[in-house]
Design a protein around this motif. Structure first.
Motif, short mmCIF file in Angstrom:
data_model
loop_
_atom_site.label_atom_id
_atom_site.label_comp_id
_atom_site.label_asym_id
_atom_site.label_seq_id
_atom_site.Cartn_x
_atom_site.Cartn_y
_atom_site.Cartn_z
N LEU B 11 27.84 24.94 -46.55
CA LEU B 11 28.64 23.92 -46.46
C LEU B 11 29.40 24.00 -48.02
N VAL B 13 32.04 22.13 -50.31
CA VAL B 13 32.15 20.84 -50.68
C VAL B 13 32.92 21.13 -52.02
N LEU B 171 34.42 19.75 -43.02
CA LEU B 171 33.12 19.35 -43.66
C LEU B 171 32.23 18.65 -42.91
#
Lengths: 620, 237
Positions: B11, B13, B171
């Motif tokens: 992921l 971020v 996301l």
């Protein structure tokens, strides 16, 4: 050997029970996150916050119900699941198919003209369930299956040795139960990740009126999707749970995107007026009349409050309510609360109190409770549920006068010495009620000629009246009704309860009014008025007769005033005795004796005056 | 018993450097707080989803809505568990702030306690890991081209809003994929799970470790290490 068979049977029974409960739990998990009104969504969170504290974590198991302990997943009761699971409790070999249906309201949906349909589709085994689905009906073009859950137990036709079967049965129930727990955990998480959950959450969390709703259908047989339909859907298959006798299979077909369906869950429906709301006085006038006007002694029924509403309705086109309530109880306050929200959004500008279109006037359907706080007919452009702007009370008073005092001739100024009576007791309830009914019926008939309006008109027509100015025309326009009301207003500009003298002196008007048939629930209403008038007249006559003559001399009158005071002090003992004696002598003789008594008293008074004159002269 | 390892999808971020926060305007500070909160919630969502599938004792599930991502995940409702996870997330944020622009990894391991009695060679209690989850996070520093003045921040924020929205949508999709990945893994791998102890909430002992290094080659390890970072490899820095 026997024990092995017994264990085999017990294991098989356990497995069957596990499978049955698995069906029930699966249905529970699916429906509680797809039925907007049977959700344990917030319940579980609140329960956790309240119960699972560090001090009570160890004892939390005692608070779980026996049903919760199945698969170690405690959920709130879901009536929809309980209703549908009975079939599968009897036979868990039938597949269970749960369809989640998105029901959209048509764009031109009119809540007034909507006719709810039954939820039972003919022919096949289809049962539509879902809260408030009666609103949406079963219109095929507004339905779309957005999810289809398929749960089935595929049994195996196996044969094997008893030993191996026993071993597998011994471990299979435990393994089956553990794997079932894991599968249900996955199911619980998956139902919240699918797109339909967003719709469910919007329905349950938001107070907005949505143009869609979710329904569900539980069956064991459904028509398969067409290729085109299936092409628009995605499939998620849970790993089957294998057992010695079969395997549990769970899968879901779901639409990947519900946004493409033209939904706009964030856009609330425009407020629409519901002319027939619960508790409207126009809803069931026959029922409301007795409670409103007969029970004058009960303050809760608030007859004046209700009369306010009646008079209010003179100014407003008030169509009858669809869901009448016979009593002004707070049970229908919720509907009025929702109406209040709608009302505040559609309030006209305050500069047009008497020229408001009928649509907006509908918003001012009043209830007695409403009247208690906002007795004046008002308007307000503010969106908040604030009291409307003020309209002079004279209009209301005129309306009251027009409705309630027109047929009654009560001289207010001359009743000052009368024993005080509540004004409402002097008011005849039935005639003004009829007048109000007529004018209200006129407005109702124009806005929406319904049976309720017909009822009002028929009710008023059944009782012929001669209220001046009232014309029971069904098709009268609001302008005419307004003008008629305004004409009534012009007749009474002096305020409440002020009646013109000519009405008092004109017996024909009174008699005409007295010709009105009494209210069925108030047979003595007109008679009471008549008696009160006669009593007033009689009392007046008696007072006049008892009054001292006006033709007495000034000296006598001037001497009378001080002598009266002296007399009160010195001859109090005499006069009462004299009066008593004279009273006792004259009671039986009637008017003649009264005359003789007066003369005798006068002579005695004369003697008394002479004595007093002599005494005064001696003093000088 | 095999140790099943699941490498979750990486992921991406964003994160703000903490020392730059002091020069931020109020709007920027709000964004920073929001970014931090979003990161915390994201990590918490992943951890709780995994633990919910391993809390095989009696639970009363609790739904948590991630408003920013429009995702709902499930907690098992154990207060102690929530506290531990929050502590670990705070440690992770400290690590990220000290070493920005790095790939970071959170490892959630489930183990069995073996050999409780001390042996001749060791007094330690042996842990036999039977499952490991690796949460891979690529924390990128927020690129800002202003000195932090309020006037200039207004100019910079608006053009970045659209870019931020795009990143947020990406996301969200990645997070949803990660959660589905967890569900699929839990469904596919069931035989390695040891018998359920008679416990409530989280049934099995677990540990959460944070590593700056990552085992990142895209393949699932066959031989699971005894420690989460035993075979860790340095990423290119």
């Amino acid at each position: 050997m026997a024990s092995s068979h017994g264990n085999t049977h017990s294991e098989r029974a356990k497995m069957e029970q596990i499978i049955t409960e698995f069906f029930a739990k699966s249905l529970h998990i699916i429906l509680e996150s797809r039925c907007p009104y049977v959700s344990s969504r917030n319940y579980s969170g609140e329960q956790v916050l309240s119960s699972l504290s560090p001090s009570s974590s160890s004892s939390s198991s005692s608070s779980f119900r026996p049903r919760d302990k199945w698969f170690n997943l405690a959920l709130r009761d879901c009536p929809a699941a309980l209703e549908n699971i009975d079939f599968w409790r009897q036979s868990n070999l039938e597949p269970m198919i749960v369809d989640v249906i998105l029901m959209q309201r048509p764009i031109d949906w009119d809540p007034l003209n909507f006719s709810p349909k039954t939820g039972f589709v003919s022919g096949k085994e289809r049962h539509y369930y879902g809260s408030d689905n009666e609103e949406f009906g079963c219109e095929g073009k507004n339905e779309r299956i957005i999810e289809r859950w398929v749960l089935q137990y595929e049994s195996k036709k196996n044969g094997g040795s008893t030993g191996s079967k026993k071993r597998s049965n011994c471990t299979s129930s435990h393994a089956l139960y553990k794997k079932s727990i894991l599968l249900l955990r996955s199911l619980y998480a998956t139902v919240r990740l699918l797109p339909a959950y967003k719709l469910f959450r919007d329905l349950t969390s938001s107070a907005h009126i949505r143009m869609y709703n979710l329904a569900h259908r539980v069956s064991s047989f459904v028509e398969p999707f067409t290729r085109r339909e299936e092409a628009d859907m995605q499939r998620f298959v849970f790993t089957p749970v294998d057992t010695s006798c079969g395997r549990l299979c769970l899968s879901v077909l779901y639409r990947s995107s519900v946004v493409d369906m033209g939904l706009d869950p964030s856009t609330p429906i425009s407020p629409q007026f519901i002319p027939e709301y619960v508790g409207s006085p126009m809803a069931e006038p026959l029922k409301r009349f007795p409670s409103g006007f007969v029970s004058q002694s009960s303050p809760s029924s608030s007859p004046f409050g209700r009369r306010h509403s009646w008079s209010y309705d003179l100014y407003r086109a008030s169509p009858p309510s669809a869901n009448p309530s016979p009593s002004p109880s707070p049970t229908y306050s919720d509907s009025h609360a929702s109406l209040a929200k709608q009302r505040c959004r559609r309030l006209p500008p305050p500069s047009l109190p008497h020229h408001v279109p009928d649509e907006t006037l509908v918003a001012y359907m009043k209830t007695p409770s409403y009247d208690e706080y906002w007795p004046s007919p008002v308007f307000s452009p503010s969106p908040s549920p604030s009291p409307p702007t003020y309209v002079p009370n004279s209009h209301i008073s005129k309306a009251l006068l027009r409705c309630e005092s027109a047929p009654v001739s009560i001289p207010v100024t001359r009743l000052s010495s009368m024993p005080s009576l509540p004004n409402k007791q002097l008011m005849p309830p039935s005639p003004p009620m009829k007048a109000t009914l007529l004018s209200a019926a006129e407005n109702i008939a124009h806005v929406r000629p319904t049976s309720t309006a017909d009822k009002l008109l028929s009710f008023s027509k059944d009782r012929p009246h001669q209220i001046p100015g009232a014309r029971p025309s069904v098709n009268s326009s609001p302008s005419k009704s307004f003008s008629s009301r305004l004409s009534f207003q012009d007749d009474y500009d002096d305020g409440p309860f002020v009646v013109e003298d000519d009405e008092i002196l004109d017996p024909s008007s009174r008699s005409g009014l007295f010709e009105l048939p009494g209210h069925p629930n108030e047979p003595g209403g007109n008679l009471f008025v008549k008696r009160s008038q006669d009593a007033a007249v009689g009392a007046l006559v008696r007072m006049l007769k008892k009054a001292p003559p006006l033709h007495q001399d000034l000296q006598g009158s001037t001497l009378q005033t001080p002598t009266n005071s002296i007399k009160d002090t010195t001859e109090i003992s005499e006069e009462p005795r004299v009066q008593q004696s004279s009273a006792s002598n004259s009671v039986s003789s009637g008017l003649g004796l009264v005359t003789s008594k007066t003369t005798a008293n006068a002579l005695e008074e004369l003697h008394g005056y002479r004595k007093m004159k002599d005494s005064l002269l001696k003093l000088k | 018993m095999n140790c099943e390892v699941c490498q979750l999808k990486e992921l991406d971020v964003e994160h703000f450097e903490i020392r730059e926060v002091l020069r931020f305007s109020c709007n920027q500070k709000g964004l920073w707080c929001q970014a931090v909160c979003n990161l915390m919630k994201l990590i918490a969502g992943i951890l709780h989803t995994i633990l919910f599938h391993r809390a095989l004792g009696l639970v009363r599930p609790k739904d948590i809505d991630l408003e920013l991502f429009e995702i709902t995940y499930v907690q098992c409702g154990d207060v102690e568990l929530e506290r531990k996870i929050d502590e670990k997330i705070d440690q992770f944020l400290d690590r990220v702030e000290k070493h920005p622009n790095k790939k970071n990894q959170i490892c959630l391991s489930f183990y069995e306690v073996k050999n409780k009695q001390p042996t001749w060679f060791t007094n330690k209690v042996e842990r036999l890991y039977w499952e490991q989850w690796y949460i891979n996070l690529n924390v990128a520093q927020h690129q800002k081209g202003h000195s932090g003045k309020s006037t200039s921040s207004k100019i910079v924020v608006d053009p970045e809003a659209e870019e931020r929205t795009v990143r947020r949508a990406a996301l969200e999709a990645s997070l949803r994929d990660v959660l589905f990945q967890i569900i699929r893994f839990v469904n596919e791998k069931k035989d390695h799970i040891p018998p359920i102890p008679n416990l409530e909430g989280v049934s099995f002992p677990y540990e959460i470790t944070i590593s700056r290094f990552c085992i990142w080659n895209g393949n699932v390890q066959e031989d699971a290490p005894n420690r989460a970072s035993y075979d860790a490899q340095l990423t290119s820095e």
